[in-house]
Scaffold this active site. Structure first.
Site, PDB file in Angstrom:
ATOM      1  N   ASN A   1      48.399  14.212 -33.080  1.00  0.00           N
ATOM      2  CA  ASN A   1      48.346  15.520 -32.416  1.00  0.00           C
ATOM      3  C   ASN A   1      47.092  16.269 -32.823  1.00  0.00           C
ATOM      4  O   ASN A   1      46.563  17.073 -32.073  1.00  0.00           O
ATOM      5  CB  ASN A   1      49.533  16.390 -32.857  1.00  0.00           C
ATOM      6  CG  ASN A   1      50.843  15.763 -32.470  1.00  0.00           C
ATOM      7  OD1 ASN A   1      51.049  15.413 -31.323  1.00  0.00           O
ATOM      8  ND2 ASN A   1      51.738  15.605 -33.447  1.00  0.00           N
ATOM      9  N   ASN A   2      46.656  16.043 -34.047  1.00  0.00           N
ATOM     10  CA  ASN A   2      45.571  16.851 -34.611  1.00  0.00           C
ATOM     11  C   ASN A   2      44.204  16.246 -34.309  1.00  0.00           C
ATOM     12  O   ASN A   2      44.069  15.047 -34.057  1.00  0.00           O
ATOM     13  CB  ASN A   2      45.765  17.008 -36.125  1.00  0.00           C
ATOM     14  CG  ASN A   2      47.023  17.781 -36.446  1.00  0.00           C
ATOM     15  OD1 ASN A   2      47.904  17.266 -37.106  1.00  0.00           O
ATOM     16  ND2 ASN A   2      47.122  19.008 -35.963  1.00  0.00           N
ATOM     17  N   LEU A   3      43.212  17.121 -34.354  1.00  0.00           N
ATOM     18  CA  LEU A   3      41.883  16.742 -33.882  1.00  0.00           C
ATOM     19  C   LEU A   3      41.245  15.607 -34.687  1.00  0.00           C
ATOM     20  O   LEU A   3      40.824  14.602 -34.120  1.00  0.00           O
ATOM     21  CB  LEU A   3      40.970  17.982 -33.891  1.00  0.00           C
ATOM     22  CG  LEU A   3      39.555  17.738 -33.399  1.00  0.00           C
ATOM     23  CD1 LEU A   3      39.553  17.271 -31.951  1.00  0.00           C
ATOM     24  CD2 LEU A   3      38.707  18.995 -33.559  1.00  0.00           C
TER      25      LEU A   3
ATOM     26  N   ASN B   1      57.290   9.320 -43.642  1.00  0.00           N
ATOM     27  CA  ASN B   1      55.996   9.473 -42.971  1.00  0.00           C
ATOM     28  C   ASN B   1      54.865   9.086 -43.918  1.00  0.00           C
ATOM     29  O   ASN B   1      53.822   9.732 -43.973  1.00  0.00           O
ATOM     30  CB  ASN B   1      55.823  10.917 -42.463  1.00  0.00           C
ATOM     31  CG  ASN B   1      54.647  11.054 -41.528  1.00  0.00           C
ATOM     32  OD1 ASN B   1      54.283  10.100 -40.844  1.00  0.00           O
ATOM     33  ND2 ASN B   1      54.029  12.230 -41.509  1.00  0.00           N
TER      34      ASN B   1
ATOM     35  N   PHE C   1      44.827  25.969 -44.125  1.00  0.00           N
ATOM     36  CA  PHE C   1      44.205  25.934 -42.806  1.00  0.00           C
ATOM     37  C   PHE C   1      44.183  24.453 -42.363  1.00  0.00           C
ATOM     38  O   PHE C   1      45.189  23.795 -42.550  1.00  0.00           O
ATOM     39  CB  PHE C   1      42.872  26.694 -42.831  1.00  0.00           C
ATOM     40  CG  PHE C   1      43.168  28.193 -42.798  1.00  0.00           C
ATOM     41  CD1 PHE C   1      43.744  28.833 -43.890  1.00  0.00           C
ATOM     42  CD2 PHE C   1      42.977  28.918 -41.644  1.00  0.00           C
ATOM     43  CE1 PHE C   1      44.116  30.179 -43.835  1.00  0.00           C
ATOM     44  CE2 PHE C   1      43.334  30.263 -41.579  1.00  0.00           C
ATOM     45  CZ  PHE C   1      43.902  30.890 -42.662  1.00  0.00           C
TER      46      PHE C   1
ATOM     47  N   TYR D   1      58.531  25.095 -36.402  1.00  0.00           N
ATOM     48  CA  TYR D   1      57.855  24.649 -37.624  1.00  0.00           C
ATOM     49  C   TYR D   1      57.380  25.843 -38.449  1.00  0.00           C
ATOM     50  O   TYR D   1      57.655  25.954 -39.651  1.00  0.00           O
ATOM     51  CB  TYR D   1      56.675  23.748 -37.251  1.00  0.00           C
ATOM     52  CG  TYR D   1      55.702  23.526 -38.381  1.00  0.00           C
ATOM     53  CD1 TYR D   1      56.090  22.824 -39.525  1.00  0.00           C
ATOM     54  CD2 TYR D   1      54.397  24.024 -38.331  1.00  0.00           C
ATOM     55  CE1 TYR D   1      55.211  22.636 -40.571  1.00  0.00           C
ATOM     56  CE2 TYR D   1      53.517  23.833 -39.367  1.00  0.00           C
ATOM     57  CZ  TYR D   1      53.920  23.141 -40.486  1.00  0.00           C
ATOM     58  OH  TYR D   1      53.047  22.965 -41.529  1.00  0.00           O
TER      59      TYR D   1
ATOM     60  N   ASP E   1      47.438  27.195 -27.871  1.00  0.00           N
ATOM     61  CA  ASP E   1      46.194  27.208 -28.653  1.00  0.00           C
ATOM     62  C   ASP E   1      45.472  28.553 -28.527  1.00  0.00           C
ATOM     63  O   ASP E   1      45.604  29.257 -27.532  1.00  0.00           O
ATOM     64  CB  ASP E   1      45.254  26.093 -28.189  1.00  0.00           C
ATOM     65  CG  ASP E   1      45.539  24.783 -28.897  1.00  0.00           C
ATOM     66  OD1 ASP E   1      46.396  24.763 -29.799  1.00  0.00           O
ATOM     67  OD2 ASP E   1      44.896  23.774 -28.544  1.00  0.00           O
TER      68      ASP E   1
ATOM     69  N   PHE F   1      55.916  19.106 -51.237  1.00  0.00           N
ATOM     70  CA  PHE F   1      55.260  18.772 -49.963  1.00  0.00           C
ATOM     71  C   PHE F   1      56.250  18.211 -48.943  1.00  0.00           C
ATOM     72  O   PHE F   1      55.960  18.224 -47.752  1.00  0.00           O
ATOM     73  CB  PHE F   1      54.197  17.678 -50.172  1.00  0.00           C
ATOM     74  CG  PHE F   1      53.004  18.102 -50.964  1.00  0.00           C
ATOM     75  CD1 PHE F   1      52.036  18.914 -50.400  1.00  0.00           C
ATOM     76  CD2 PHE F   1      52.826  17.674 -52.273  1.00  0.00           C
ATOM     77  CE1 PHE F   1      50.928  19.295 -51.115  1.00  0.00           C
ATOM     78  CE2 PHE F   1      51.717  18.044 -52.995  1.00  0.00           C
ATOM     79  CZ  PHE F   1      50.770  18.864 -52.415  1.00  0.00           C
TER      80      PHE F   1
HETATM   81  N1  UFG Z   1      42.035  19.586 -30.085  1.00  0.00           N
HETATM   82  C1  UFG Z   1      41.447  18.924 -29.026  1.00  0.00           C
HETATM   83  N2  UFG Z   1      41.867  17.659 -28.734  1.00  0.00           N
HETATM   84  C2  UFG Z   1      42.850  17.022 -29.453  1.00  0.00           C
HETATM   85  C3  UFG Z   1      43.442  17.715 -30.545  1.00  0.00           C
HETATM   86  C4  UFG Z   1      43.004  18.988 -30.830  1.00  0.00           C
HETATM   87  O1  UFG Z   1      40.567  19.447 -28.337  1.00  0.00           O
HETATM   88  O2  UFG Z   1      43.204  15.873 -29.124  1.00  0.00           O
HETATM   89  C5  UFG Z   1      41.562  20.939 -30.436  1.00  0.00           C
HETATM   90  C6  UFG Z   1      42.621  22.026 -30.343  1.00  0.00           C
HETATM   91  O3  UFG Z   1      42.709  22.536 -29.030  1.00  0.00           O
HETATM   92  C7  UFG Z   1      42.115  23.040 -31.378  1.00  0.00           C
HETATM   93  C8  UFG Z   1      41.460  22.159 -32.447  1.00  0.00           C
HETATM   94  O4  UFG Z   1      41.172  20.926 -31.788  1.00  0.00           O
HETATM   95  O5  UFG Z   1      41.130  23.846 -30.804  1.00  0.00           O
HETATM   96  C9  UFG Z   1      42.344  21.907 -33.651  1.00  0.00           C
HETATM   97  O6  UFG Z   1      43.601  21.386 -33.229  1.00  0.00           O
HETATM   98  P1  UFG Z   1      44.619  20.714 -34.269  1.00  0.00           P
HETATM   99  O7  UFG Z   1      45.796  20.238 -33.475  1.00  0.00           O
HETATM  100  O8  UFG Z   1      43.920  19.702 -35.115  1.00  0.00           O
HETATM  101  O9  UFG Z   1      45.011  21.907 -35.252  1.00  0.00           O
HETATM  102  P2  UFG Z   1      45.698  23.336 -34.969  1.00  0.00           P
HETATM  103  O10 UFG Z   1      44.707  24.367 -35.426  1.00  0.00           O
HETATM  104  O11 UFG Z   1      46.213  23.437 -33.603  1.00  0.00           O
HETATM  105  O12 UFG Z   1      46.962  23.310 -35.952  1.00  0.00           O
HETATM  106  C10 UFG Z   1      46.828  22.760 -37.246  1.00  0.00           C
HETATM  107  C11 UFG Z   1      48.154  22.081 -37.620  1.00  0.00           C
HETATM  108  C12 UFG Z   1      49.202  23.074 -37.962  1.00  0.00           C
HETATM  109  C13 UFG Z   1      48.646  23.997 -39.013  1.00  0.00           C
HETATM  110  C14 UFG Z   1      47.425  24.709 -38.498  1.00  0.00           C
HETATM  111  C15 UFG Z   1      46.872  25.630 -39.568  1.00  0.00           C
HETATM  112  O13 UFG Z   1      48.614  21.241 -36.575  1.00  0.00           O
HETATM  113  O14 UFG Z   1      50.327  22.422 -38.464  1.00  0.00           O
HETATM  114  O15 UFG Z   1      46.458  23.745 -38.150  1.00  0.00           O
HETATM  115  O16 UFG Z   1      45.973  26.514 -39.038  1.00  0.00           O
HETATM  116  F1  UFG Z   1      49.574  24.905 -39.343  1.00  0.00           F
END
Ligand code: UFG
Length: 335
Positions: A198-200, A36, A178, A149, A295, A81
């Site tokens: 997947n992440n914001l 990755n 975080f 995970y 979420d 990591f």
């Molecule tokens: N979000 C959106 N649209 C998107 C992606 C995310 O609105 O396309 C929102 C989510 O609903 C959430 C925020 O943006 O409110 C953050 O979402 P992320 O997916 O970026 O992060 P998460 O907090 O869900 O999870 C991340 C990692 C985990 C890690 C965690 C630590 O994916 O692996 O943070 O708190 F463990």
């Protein structure tokens, strides 16, 4: 200063940690299987640090490979990591997550023990806390993993504690991250997901470059000021510095610790989008979409222990995260 093995050192957080370790005077060797990470990260690290990078291509599940690496170098500590990190994927493939994250870690620890290397910094996650029962979230918050995970990380944390109980020579730093965001100032390294993120932040970045049409805001009816989810975003360079401080503590004092790495400040999805718009100088399209399963409305760290114990404090704010991310992705697109 020490000689440090960095597994997963070509990945997002690993590569930034490499740069900070070298800047702090450590000798660092990278192990990565590039599952990755891009191979040219190694060349880019050489440009940033102006020095050759020592690396071995291989898998942490391959004990013979690891033994060979430990034979060639005399390490003071390991920072681990190399692992898989997508919550959704882990629900679909729990076996893969157990295998890579837990068996891979146990294989590494076995090779360390054989080589008499007993100091390890372990990459954990704030997801181990599950749904927060109190905020800000401190390290003594109950552990309640909700995904394979998160379970894999809790299993590794537990193994470390048990190892230390069995043999006091072990010293560990467990770092619970975080939400990492941003990129290196050089714009030569950063987050570069292969698929749709997947992440914001990486998702917003792809909207900004035009690769994705709009951001889906997952829910605007949360119990937050603007209705969108709040998280604790931490600049990846700050996160990397946290690793340097943790490994220094292990090398100097052999003192085991479990610490949050966050800023203590939460930002909403709309805060993130607005800050990114400022960074890239254009309006970014978004649509309100249904909530994403699993979420929560609000989650942020209590960063006090990391501050008191390591002197760690995040120095870079949201605008810097967005600016550095934009510099990185716009350069990546144009090269
Ligand atoms: N979000 C959106 N649209 C998107 C992606 C995310 O609105 O396309 C929102 C989510 O609903 C959430 C925020 O943006 O409110 C953050 O979402 P992320 O997916 O970026 O992060 P998460 O907090 O869900 O999870 C991340 C990692 C985990 C890690 C965690 C630590 O994916 O692996 O943070 O708190 F463990």
């Amino acid at each position: 200063m020490g000689r440090i093995l960095l597994t997963g050192g070509a990945g997002f957080i690993g590569s930034h940690t490499y740069v900070e370790l070298v800047a702090a005077g450590h000798e660092v060797v990278i192990v990565d299987n590039f599952s990755n990470a891009r191979r040219d990260v190694i060349d880019r690290l050489e440009v940033i640090t102006e020095a050759p990078v020592l690396f071995h291509e291989g898998d942490v599940l391959d004990k013979r490979f690891l033994e060979d690496v430990f034979r060639q170098h005399d390490f003071d500590a390991v920072i681990h990591f190399a692992a898989k990190k997508a919550v959704g994927e882990s629900v679909e493939q729990p076996l893969l997550y157990f295998q890579t994250n837990c068996t891979g870690f146990a294989t590494l620890l076995g090779a360390m023990k054989d080589a008499r290397v007993f100091r390890i910094v372990f990459s954990s996650t704030a997801t181990v806390y599950g749904n927060p029962v109190s905020l800000p979230c401190a390290e003594d918050h109950p552990i309640a993993p909700l995904s394979p995970y998160a379970h894999s990380k809790v299993t590794c944390e537990t193994l470390l504690r048990q190892l230390k109980e069995s043999d006091d020579r072990w010293a560990y730093g467990i770092l619970r991250y975080f939400n990492p965001a941003g990129a290196h100032d050089s714009a030569l390294i950063g987050e570069d997901p292969n698929d749709i993120p997947n992440n914001l932040m990486p998702y917003i970045a792809k909207v900004a470059t035009g690769e994705l049409p709009h951001l889906n805001v997952f829910g605007n009816d949360y119990d937050t000021p603007d209705g969108t989810g709040i998280r604790d975003y931490i600049h990846v360079v700050d996160l990397a510095r946290g690793h340097v401080q943790s490994v220094n503590k292990l090398i100097d004092e052999d003192d085991s610790h479990v610490l949050n790495l966050g800023t203590g400040t939460g930002y909403s999805v709309m805060d993130m989008l607005r800050s990114y718009e400022k960074a890239c100088g254009k309006e970014l399209p978004y649509k309100i979409a249904p909530r994403r399963a699993g979420d929560i409305d609000c989650f942020f760290a209590d960063p006090a222990l990391a501050r008191d114990y390591l002197g760690f404090e995040a120095q870079r704010g949201l605008d810097e995260m967005c600016r550095s991310s934009w510099n990185w992705v716009s350069r990546l697109r144009n090269r």
